[in-house]
Design a protein around this motif. Structure first.
Motif, PDB file in Angstrom:
ATOM      1  N   TYR A  37       0.862  -1.174   0.000  1.00  0.00           N
ATOM      2  CA  TYR A  37       0.000   0.000   0.000  1.00  0.00           C
ATOM      3  C   TYR A  37       0.900   1.226   0.000  1.00  0.00           C
ATOM      4  O   TYR A  37       1.748   1.391   0.887  1.00  0.00           O
ATOM      5  CB  TYR A  37      -0.931  -0.006   1.212  1.00  0.00           C
ATOM      6  CG  TYR A  37      -1.827  -1.230   1.242  1.00  0.00           C
ATOM      7  CD1 TYR A  37      -3.061  -1.220   0.594  1.00  0.00           C
ATOM      8  CD2 TYR A  37      -1.417  -2.387   1.908  1.00  0.00           C
ATOM      9  CE1 TYR A  37      -3.878  -2.341   0.607  1.00  0.00           C
ATOM     10  CE2 TYR A  37      -2.232  -3.510   1.931  1.00  0.00           C
ATOM     11  CZ  TYR A  37      -3.452  -3.477   1.275  1.00  0.00           C
ATOM     12  OH  TYR A  37      -4.262  -4.591   1.286  1.00  0.00           O
ATOM     13  N   THR A  43       1.227   5.578  -0.777  1.00  0.00           N
ATOM     14  CA  THR A  43       0.673   6.897  -1.060  1.00  0.00           C
ATOM     15  C   THR A  43       1.665   7.594  -1.988  1.00  0.00           C
ATOM     16  O   THR A  43       2.827   7.818  -1.616  1.00  0.00           O
ATOM     17  CB  THR A  43       0.473   7.714   0.221  1.00  0.00           C
ATOM     18  OG1 THR A  43      -0.425   7.015   1.088  1.00  0.00           O
ATOM     19  CG2 THR A  43      -0.095   9.091  -0.106  1.00  0.00           C
ATOM     20  N   MET A  91      -2.355  10.229  -4.333  1.00  0.00           N
ATOM     21  CA  MET A  91      -3.319   9.169  -4.598  1.00  0.00           C
ATOM     22  C   MET A  91      -2.811   7.877  -3.967  1.00  0.00           C
ATOM     23  O   MET A  91      -1.614   7.730  -3.676  1.00  0.00           O
ATOM     24  CB  MET A  91      -3.534   8.966  -6.101  1.00  0.00           C
ATOM     25  CG  MET A  91      -2.337   8.409  -6.844  1.00  0.00           C
ATOM     26  SD  MET A  91      -2.683   8.113  -8.590  1.00  0.00           S
ATOM     27  CE  MET A  91      -4.038   6.963  -8.461  1.00  0.00           C
ATOM     28  N   GLU A  92      -3.737   6.970  -3.744  1.00  0.00           N
ATOM     29  CA  GLU A  92      -3.392   5.674  -3.157  1.00  0.00           C
ATOM     30  C   GLU A  92      -3.084   4.660  -4.266  1.00  0.00           C
ATOM     31  O   GLU A  92      -3.771   4.611  -5.291  1.00  0.00           O
ATOM     32  CB  GLU A  92      -4.542   5.159  -2.295  1.00  0.00           C
ATOM     33  CG  GLU A  92      -4.907   6.065  -1.131  1.00  0.00           C
ATOM     34  CD  GLU A  92      -3.756   6.233  -0.164  1.00  0.00           C
ATOM     35  OE1 GLU A  92      -3.037   5.238   0.089  1.00  0.00           O
ATOM     36  OE2 GLU A  92      -3.564   7.369   0.324  1.00  0.00           O
ATOM     37  N   VAL A  93      -2.049   3.888  -4.014  1.00  0.00           N
ATOM     38  CA  VAL A  93      -1.664   2.816  -4.933  1.00  0.00           C
ATOM     39  C   VAL A  93      -1.546   1.527  -4.118  1.00  0.00           C
ATOM     40  O   VAL A  93      -0.960   1.528  -3.020  1.00  0.00           O
ATOM     41  CB  VAL A  93      -0.309   3.101  -5.621  1.00  0.00           C
ATOM     42  CG1 VAL A  93       0.058   1.953  -6.554  1.00  0.00           C
ATOM     43  CG2 VAL A  93      -0.358   4.421  -6.370  1.00  0.00           C
ATOM     44  N   ASN A  94      -2.131   0.454  -4.623  1.00  0.00           N
ATOM     45  CA  ASN A  94      -1.987  -0.842  -3.952  1.00  0.00           C
ATOM     46  C   ASN A  94      -1.726  -1.920  -4.993  1.00  0.00           C
ATOM     47  O   ASN A  94      -2.022  -1.745  -6.184  1.00  0.00           O
ATOM     48  CB  ASN A  94      -3.221  -1.187  -3.107  1.00  0.00           C
ATOM     49  CG  ASN A  94      -4.501  -1.150  -3.940  1.00  0.00           C
ATOM     50  OD1 ASN A  94      -4.702  -1.990  -4.808  1.00  0.00           O
ATOM     51  ND2 ASN A  94      -5.371  -0.162  -3.671  1.00  0.00           N
ATOM     52  N   SER A 154     -13.614   4.782  -2.642  1.00  0.00           N
ATOM     53  CA  SER A 154     -12.249   5.311  -2.625  1.00  0.00           C
ATOM     54  C   SER A 154     -11.543   4.910  -3.918  1.00  0.00           C
ATOM     55  O   SER A 154     -11.456   3.721  -4.239  1.00  0.00           O
ATOM     56  CB  SER A 154     -11.492   4.759  -1.412  1.00  0.00           C
ATOM     57  OG  SER A 154     -10.141   5.139  -1.448  1.00  0.00           O
ATOM     58  N   SER A 190      -8.324   4.415  -6.279  1.00  0.00           N
ATOM     59  CA  SER A 190      -6.891   4.111  -6.135  1.00  0.00           C
ATOM     60  C   SER A 190      -6.377   3.539  -7.451  1.00  0.00           C
ATOM     61  O   SER A 190      -7.141   3.354  -8.409  1.00  0.00           O
ATOM     62  CB  SER A 190      -6.663   3.118  -4.992  1.00  0.00           C
ATOM     63  OG  SER A 190      -7.289   1.876  -5.287  1.00  0.00           O
TER      64      SER A 190
END
Length: 428
Positions: A71, A73, A83-86, A118, A120
């Protein structure tokens, strides 16, 4: 109603079936709204249609403590936007090598988590940005390592079959590259057949799909050569064909493999390990099969050469036979005996001369012996007037003492014989 109080609407307390809800956002009203879950699902469906993309930024937070998941950011390099990256699996394993503050390039697909609505990015590839950490630099580092292991050595590369019966083709479904290869191959060598395996040619699934396709076609004994084809694209779009798994699968492939990725200026690590690199899918089609018209011309030329050689050989044999037939030994065979006849005649002549000489020498010898015998014979003595006296018993008388008076004596003269009687004898 209190004028200062907010307006109120009546909404059913129980959930309603979807078919009783507005189908479009424009159909919703205050009395007939969408539940949050429906709007979130609509957002998710829209986001799911968005394409994958490469994004760059700086890692402000990263969590890879859970095995198999990451996970991140990711903050924009210039704007105050994050932005969120997973990601999971291989992406998580690669992300574990990064720390807060690293600048990275990430490839992924937008994703919406409906529970919190959300947005991502679901990552599948992460690369470092900076000195030695750019996309091309990381691929170059991998290239050097694989080259050191001998994966790009020329002595490991296989020769393409001259007349393949079946071609294995790895490409995207409904891709232009597939049509280019099949069309151009059929124009050049219509007898060939194809085994086509469709794969993802970019994105997270690309390397695994290509590896599986290579192994599948390599295991097929009817496939004589494999073509991996993809049309042109940005350098980042072709990154899947520089994946280490793809390179090792191509190296292990026992079937000749042709790389036809992108355009002439594009390059991937698959180009280096492949048995042959084609500049385009069309170029690959021209390289893996011969041109039937050229082969027909070669055959016609070969037949013409064979006819010329056979004709020349026959004509040479005819001249040889005619030469034998025109020799004097065949046209006048008796001439072959003339030297031998002369030899026999000369030998007979020499034999005749030799025999005559021998006979003359023998006659002369006989004459000499005859003369000697004649000179020594008693007759010669008688011819000179002498006589041979013999007693009555025939013995030659050579001593007078042996004769008594009255003995009969025989006297042989040159001519005739006399009989006499001794009257007396005198001995000196």
């Amino acid at each position: 109603m209190n004028p200062g109080a907010p307006a109120a609407v009546d909404i059913p307390a129980e959930p309603r079936p979807l078919d009783q809800l507005p189908a479009r956002a424009g159909d919703t009203t205050a009395a007939n709204p969408w539940p949050v879950s429906v709007l979130s699902q609509k957002f998710h469906m829209a986001v799911d249609r968005w394409p994958s993309a490469w994004v760059c930024g700086q890692i402000t937070q990263i969590n890879t403590r859970r095995a198999g998941s990451a996970y991140i950011t990711l903050r924009d390099d210039f704007e105050d936007i994050a932005m969120e990256v997973n990601g999971f699996g291989q992406f998580a394993a690669a992300a574990s090598q990064f720390v807060q503050g690293d600048r990275v390039v990430i490839h992924g697909k937008p994703n919406l988590w409906t529970k919190r609505t959300s947005l991502s990015l679901r990552g599948d590839t992460i690369l470092r940005v900076g000195a030695g950490g750019s996309l091309k630099a990381m691929i170059d580092e991998l290239r050097k390592r694989l080259k050191g292991e001998g994966l790009f050595d020329e002595d490991h590369k296989l020769s393409l079959p001259q007349f393949p019966g079946r071609i294995g083709l790895i490409c995207a479904p409904q891709a232009r590259a597939e049509g280019d290869v099949i069309t151009n191959v059929n124009l050049r060598w219509p007898a060939v057949e194809f085994s086509v395996v469709h794969v993802h040619v970019q994105g997270e699934q690309c390397p695994a799909d290509v590896v599986k396709a290579i192994e599948q076609l390599d295991a097929d004994p009817q496939v004589d050569v494999i073509i991996v084809a993809r049309g042109g694209g940005a350098f980042e779009d072709l990154i899947g064909f520089s994946d280490e798994r793809v390179v090792r699968a191509a190296y292990a492939c026992a079937t000749p493999l042709v790389s036809a990725i992108g355009h002439e200026d594009d390059w991937t690590l698959l180009d280096l390990v492949a048995d042959m690199r084609a500049s385009t899918p069309t170029d690959a089609a021209k390289r893996v099969v011969p041109d039937v018209r050229e082969q027909q011309q070669l055959i016609e030329n070969a037949i013409g050469q064979m006819r010329l050689r056979v004709r020349a050989r026959v004509e040479n044999e005819i001249r040889l036979v005619e030469g034998y037939a025109n020799r004097p030994s065949l046209t006048q065979p008796l001439t072959m005996l003339e030297p031998h006849q002369r030899f026999v005649d000369e030998a007979l002549q020499r034999l005749d001369i030799g025999l005559r000489r021998i006979a003359d020498d023998a006659a002369l010898t006989v004459e000499k012996a005859h003369a000697s015998l004649t000179a020594l014979s008693p007759q010669s003595t008688l011819n000179r007037g002498y006589a041979v006296v013999q007693t009555a018993d025939g013995h030659v008388l050579d001593d007078a003492a042996r004769v008594s008076p009255g003995d009969e004596l025989t006297l042989t003269l040159k001519r005739g014989v006399l009989t006499a009687q001794a009257t007396s004898s005198t001995v000196d």
